[in-house]
Design a protein around this motif. Structure first.
Motif, short mmCIF file in Angstrom:
data_model
loop_
_atom_site.label_atom_id
_atom_site.label_comp_id
_atom_site.label_asym_id
_atom_site.label_seq_id
_atom_site.Cartn_x
_atom_site.Cartn_y
_atom_site.Cartn_z
N GLY A 159 0.79 -1.22 0.00
CA GLY A 159 0.00 0.00 0.00
C GLY A 159 0.83 1.28 0.00
N THR A 160 2.13 1.14 0.26
CA THR A 160 3.02 2.32 0.24
C THR A 160 3.38 2.72 -1.20
OG1 THR A 160 5.03 0.97 0.38
CG2 THR A 160 4.04 1.69 2.46
N LEU A 161 3.07 1.86 -2.16
CA LEU A 161 3.46 2.11 -3.55
C LEU A 161 2.41 2.99 -4.24
CD1 LEU A 161 4.58 -1.57 -4.34
CD2 LEU A 161 6.03 0.36 -3.65
N LYS A 162 2.32 4.21 -3.74
CA LYS A 162 1.24 5.13 -4.14
C LYS A 162 1.22 5.50 -5.62
CE LYS A 162 -0.47 5.56 -0.02
NZ LYS A 162 -1.64 4.72 0.24
N ALA A 163 2.40 5.54 -6.25
CA ALA A 163 2.46 5.97 -7.66
C ALA A 163 2.41 4.79 -8.63
CB ALA A 163 3.74 6.77 -7.90
N CYS A 164 2.41 3.58 -8.07
CA CYS A 164 2.57 2.39 -8.89
C CYS A 164 1.39 2.14 -9.85
CB CYS A 164 2.75 1.17 -7.99
SG CYS A 164 3.10 -0.34 -8.89
N LYS A 165 1.73 2.04 -11.14
CA LYS A 165 0.74 1.69 -12.17
C LYS A 165 0.89 0.24 -12.60
CE LYS A 165 0.07 6.28 -14.20
NZ LYS A 165 0.19 7.10 -15.43
N HIS A 166 2.12 -0.27 -12.50
CA HIS A 166 2.43 -1.64 -12.93
C HIS A 166 3.20 -2.33 -11.81
CE1 HIS A 166 4.05 -4.43 -16.36
NE2 HIS A 166 4.03 -5.07 -15.21
N LEU A 167 2.56 -3.32 -11.19
CA LEU A 167 3.19 -4.07 -10.11
C LEU A 167 3.47 -5.49 -10.57
CD1 LEU A 167 4.08 -4.40 -7.13
CD2 LEU A 167 1.69 -4.92 -6.57
N ALA A 168 4.73 -5.87 -10.56
CA ALA A 168 5.14 -7.19 -11.03
C ALA A 168 5.58 -8.07 -9.86
CB ALA A 168 6.27 -7.06 -12.04
N LEU A 169 4.83 -9.14 -9.64
CA LEU A 169 5.12 -10.08 -8.55
C LEU A 169 5.21 -11.51 -9.07
CD1 LEU A 169 2.64 -8.58 -5.93
CD2 LEU A 169 5.08 -8.93 -5.49
N SER A 170 5.45 -11.67 -10.37
CA SER A 170 5.47 -13.00 -10.96
C SER A 170 6.66 -13.83 -10.49
CB SER A 170 5.46 -12.90 -12.49
OG SER A 170 6.43 -11.98 -12.92
N SER A 171 6.56 -15.13 -10.71
CA SER A 171 7.62 -16.09 -10.36
C SER A 171 8.05 -15.99 -8.90
CB SER A 171 8.84 -15.90 -11.29
OG SER A 171 8.46 -16.12 -12.62
N ASN A 172 7.06 -16.07 -8.01
CA ASN A 172 7.30 -16.21 -6.57
C ASN A 172 6.50 -17.42 -6.10
OD1 ASN A 172 9.05 -13.93 -5.48
ND2 ASN A 172 7.61 -12.74 -6.70
N CYS A 173 6.13 -17.48 -4.83
CA CYS A 173 5.31 -18.60 -4.34
C CYS A 173 4.08 -18.07 -3.61
CB CYS A 173 6.12 -19.50 -3.40
SG CYS A 173 7.38 -20.46 -4.27
N ILE A 174 3.49 -17.00 -4.15
CA ILE A 174 2.36 -16.34 -3.52
C ILE A 174 1.10 -17.21 -3.64
CG2 ILE A 174 0.82 -14.33 -3.67
CD1 ILE A 174 3.41 -12.85 -4.85
N GLU A 175 0.41 -17.39 -2.51
CA GLU A 175 -0.78 -18.23 -2.50
C GLU A 175 -2.07 -17.44 -2.48
OE1 GLU A 175 -0.50 -21.08 0.67
OE2 GLU A 175 1.38 -21.92 -0.08
N LYS A 176 -1.98 -16.18 -2.05
CA LYS A 176 -3.20 -15.39 -1.84
C LYS A 176 -2.96 -13.94 -2.23
CE LYS A 176 -6.66 -14.96 1.79
NZ LYS A 176 -7.01 -15.17 3.19
N ILE A 177 -3.93 -13.37 -2.96
CA ILE A 177 -3.84 -11.95 -3.33
C ILE A 177 -4.36 -11.11 -2.18
CG2 ILE A 177 -4.52 -10.17 -4.99
CD1 ILE A 177 -5.15 -12.46 -6.97
N THR A 178 -3.51 -10.25 -1.63
CA THR A 178 -3.93 -9.42 -0.51
C THR A 178 -3.00 -8.20 -0.42
OG1 THR A 178 -4.36 -9.44 1.88
CG2 THR A 178 -2.51 -10.77 1.13
N GLY A 179 -3.39 -7.21 0.41
CA GLY A 179 -2.51 -6.08 0.66
C GLY A 179 -2.49 -4.99 -0.40
#
Length: 202
Positions: A53-73
């Motif tokens: 939530g601190t990424l106030k200016a972010c238009k494109h957030l890339a979180l690929s190729s991790n081990c994330i199980e749940k979309i949150t935050g």
């Protein structure tokens, strides 16, 4: 900097540490960056959290190729247009309500989605990359009908795609269901497919 969790079984990178590393590598302030890349962390990111939530200016957030199980935050990402979550362990389309108004592209190929509830809330989506998930039934796929702005869909490698590609009627089924779609699996949808699809789906 190594801390206790980098070795052994519970090894994972926190969002906070991933953001710090991104800032150091690119010599910028993450909260001012329009594109924030946190993909392929070693050890991987397992949990998304409110630090995003601190990424106030972010238009494109890339979180690929991790081990994330749940979309949150995602609360606070008021400018988010492109969310890249390919190659994770995500089972549900949840936690997207806070970005539903701005989100235009969802890249979520190579995950574990077998249901699409929640998709209907993402009414501004124009592009969805959802190849290689576990969608097997048309009633789930039909949730795409709620996305009036959808132009491009990547859906190869889902059980539904496998079944109907063998039957040679996958594209027609899709064109009959979402005739406003412009491109399916990288190939433009033509008027002939829309006509035949309409007849097929009824």
């Amino acid at each position: 900097s190594t801390h206790g969790a980098t070795r052994g079984e519970g090894a994972m990178t926190s969002i906070k540490d991933a953001i710090k590393a991104f800032e150091a590598k690119n010599t910028l302030v993450a909260s001012e960056a329009e594109k924030v890349t946190l993909y392929g962390q070693l050890p991987p990111i397992v949990k998304m959290d409110n630090t995003l939530g601190t990424l106030k200016a972010c238009k494109h957030l890339a979180l690929s190729s991790n081990c994330i199980e749940k979309i949150t935050g995602l609360k606070g990402l008021d400018n988010l247009e492109v969310l890249s979550l390919g190659r994770n362990q995500i089972k549900k389309l949840e936690g997207l309500d806070d970005v539903a108004n701005t989100l235009r592209e969802l890249w979520i190929s190579y995950n574990l989605l077998d249901k699409l509830n929640g998709l209907e809330k993402l009414s501004n989506l124009v592009v969805v990359y959802m190849s290689n998930n576990l969608i097997a039934k048309w009633p789930e796929f039909d949730r795409f009908k709620d996305l009036a702005k959808l132009e491009e869909l990547l859906f190869v490698g889902n059980p539904l795609w496998e079944t109907h590609t063998k039957a040679e009627d996958f594209r027609l089924n899709v064109a009959g269901r979402i005739p406003w779609l412009k491109k399916l699996d990288g190939v433009p949808v033509d008027d002939d497919e829309k006509e035949r699809g309409k007849a097929l789906v009824g």
